[in-house]
Design a protein around this motif. Structure first.
Motif: not given
Lengths: 447, 447
Positions: A200-203, B4, B28-29
């Motif tokens: 998961h990238e948008n941490i 982000e 990933d939001v």
């Protein structure tokens, strides 16, 4: 009952069994329960500690409160002490160092290996109430190119030492935080999948300088178990776990409740008399000074009171009802700020609402008080004076209850601190002024 | 900043992008951030909801507050609504059913499959503020004879649906709780190891009838992420996760802070005027009645006040300082009870300590007040009367601040509720009585 073994059974086992038996019998006892027993044991605690297997000692000290940690460590033989200190996680070491004398601190830093000592010194450089002050540096991170299979073998090596193994952070070569995979993601995916494919990238991340209470609200909002802490370049520095956050939130809640009542943090019910007096007395002297202001206001109207002495009986009612109304608004606002529900955007709307509430309640209570005053004195003007003073004071009370904490927040002072002394001074002084002032103006109808 | 993607960017994406783009861009939001944006969006919310992929809708409703869930569901097209409801976890469904009309509830139960409906009905039978009322039934359990390898394959099938996959509970054939293994234990052990060999057996468990606040204290004490809930036969019924517990503790803290100030639970800063008035007014009327008692006490001494009118200026000081002292003790006791620090065992010691604190502070403040009174009136006896009244009232205040919450607790009433009205009534009435009574006794020295 949550405990499988009763406390008196535990102490029995600890006193009578050999070290090996204890290791076997108490393997699954939670260190917190062991700690409870040791806390309550009246005899020589070092006798019990001597019998505990090393792993249990480590867990015990880990779980103890800061000052207790020092006490327990001092009861241990030198070689156990060194081992326990070396097994402690970095955030626990930081807490420990905060509770000892400089000499003891040097002694402790001496005992841990150089790499960890460096980490601990770095952690000590952060404010103790910031994210940096509560984070641990024992997190698990992997590089983007690694596969699930590689990650699993890495975990088998690293997991036992990590603060939590349920989130594995993905970083680039310069340790910038790139993503996260959960242990759950890892067990449900094939071994040849790259972590970068499933991460998961948008941490949501915590800046290392963030206030710990604010970090706590992020946990509450998002329901996380763990959050990564990063510096201003997004380099991953550590993690905060929810159990530490629960402690932070409990302490912050206690602080708010205490400050609203004029108590200082750190006081506990079981504390000593002298400490309690030292902590509470300053607040009472502040209150004494502000009370003099109220007394001075009353003294301005001594002539009026001399003519209508019943005013003396009713004046605490007017002031007191204002105080209660102000405290209600104040508490709502302080809690609203603490929970993040009150923002600068909605503040004007809330202020208007509170004043409307003050007027509405002032009218209701004012009418009731007017009738009471009328029946008490048999004088309609007397009733009217009370009712009007009540309405005015309760309206001002909601205004003060809103403005004082908001102003303190604007000045970067905890809104819970000292708010209530300002608000009740305002409602006392103005309550007396409105009531006795109106009475003076209408004096010819009152006698 | 933890986010982000900025909020205005989010709304832009939601309004202008296609369903597929949204799925990709917002993968990933965190649903909580999406929720924030939707909450603040002034236009037709169903337009946005229509564009969200189903999985996102599920997460969104899952994360929403209870009443918001209903609102969001009603904005969804019928087929999405059914899907979202079917994906909700059992504890979320229970919360949802608690916020709708009976007709809507039947409609919702109709939409979910029979097995889940049965589970939900069972959950609804527990008190909403008990462990049963907040637990979820989606936990992972395995039998003792299973190996790590078998557990892993089972996890790959079950983990996506479970509330948390980090603890795997081990049960016997009759579903009695036997132990727990963590996902960490599983990844660091060999595939052929049996779970019974590595499981922890002495697990702390929550009885299904336990009060939710008490369960919260267990989480705080032990620092767990998840705890198993069992019935009286130790049959495993569900799990409680720490994120739900944080909500419980936040609400309980708010309740305590509110009740100490005479606010009712459920009030929020952004609420309506009429609701605030309805919730706060009863408390003010209770206070008005008790204030009359204080006024009556004063009226008994009107003759004395008539002779020495300065008494009127000083009497609120005596009562007020008693009130402050009483509130300090009261708050310490209420918080001590809430945190479990005050028990019946240490209560006598705490009572004696508080009275000693009251006497010590009474002496200090009393001397200061005596001097003030002396310089104000130029009469040593006047000063002495104030000082003695202050000492008496502050001592009684600590006694009342201790006894009132303890008595309420004994009667199974929340000690925070109504405590302060009793305490301040005592300090007002007695403050006036001590001060004006002493003045009456010494009247010949005062005029």
């Amino acid at each position: 009952m949550p405990f499988e073994i009763a406390e008196d059974e535990l102490i029995e086992i600890l006193l009578k069994s050999s070290r090996e038996e204890i290791a076997l019998l108490l393997e699954d006892v939670h260190p917190e329960d062991l700690l409870d027993v040791i806390r309550q044991y009246g005899g020589d605690k070092s006798e019990i500690l001597k019998k505990l297997p090393e792993e249990m000692l480590v867990n015990l000290v880990d779980q103890a409160e800061d000052e207790e940690k020092v006490e327990l460590l001092n009861l241990l033989p030198e070689e156990n002490k060194e081992l326990v200190i070396n097994e402690m996680s970095s955030d626990e070491l930081v807490d420990l160092l905060g509770s000892v004398t400089p000499d003891e601190a040097l002694d402790i830093l001496d005992k841990i290996d150089d790499e960890e000592a460096l980490e601990v010194k770095e952690l000590l450089s952060y404010e103790s109430d910031s994210a940096g002050g509560i984070m641990a540096t024992e997190f698990i991170s992997v590089k983007e190119a690694m596969t699930i299979g590689e990650t699993l073998s890495y975990l088998q090596k690293e997991a036992p030492d990590a603060e939590t193994a349920y989130y594995i952070y993905v970083v680039d070569e310069e340790e910038h935080l790139k993503g996260v995979v959960s242990l759950r993601d890892i067990v449900i995916n094939r071994f040849d999948v790259k972590v970068s494919e499933i991460m998961h990238e948008n941490i949501i991340r915590v800046p290392v300088t963030m206030d710990q209470e604010e970090a706590g609200h992020l946990f509450e909002k998002y329901g996380f178990m763990t959050m990564p802490v990063v510096d201003e370049n997004d380099v991953m520095l550590g993690i905060i776990t929810v159990d530490d956050i629960m402690e932070v939130l409990r302490d912050e809640n206690t602080e708010d409740i205490y400050r609203l009542a004029g108590l200082q943090e750190g006081e506990i019910v079981t504390g000593s008399v002298s400490e309690s007096v030292k902590k509470r007395l300053p607040w009472l002297f502040v209150n004494l000074c502000t009370a003099l202001l109220a007394a001075y206001t009353v003294s301005l109207f001594e002539g009026t009171i001399n003519k209508v002495v019943t005013l003396a009986a009713f004046m605490p009612i007017v002031a007191g009802m204002g105080g209660n109304t102000g405290t209600q608004t104040l508490t709502l606002i302080v809690r609203g700020i603490a929970l993040g529900e009150l923002t600068y955007e909605n503040s004007v709307r809330v202020l208007i609402k509170e004043i409307m509430v003050g007027i509405s309640m002032g009218v209701s209570v004012g009418i009731a008080a007017s009738l009471l005053g009328y029946f008490w004195e048999g004088n309609a003007v007397f009733g009217l004076v009370i009712g009007c003073a009540m309405l005015l004071n309760m309206t001002v009370a909601t205004f003060a209850g809103f403005m004082v904490p908001m102003a303190l927040k604007k000045l970067n002072i905890d809104p819970a601190l000292a708010s209530s002394v300002f608000v009740t001074t305002a409602t006392d002084v103005l309550g007396f002024f409105f009531f006795l002032g109106l009475a003076t103006a209408c004096i010819s109808y009152l006698i």
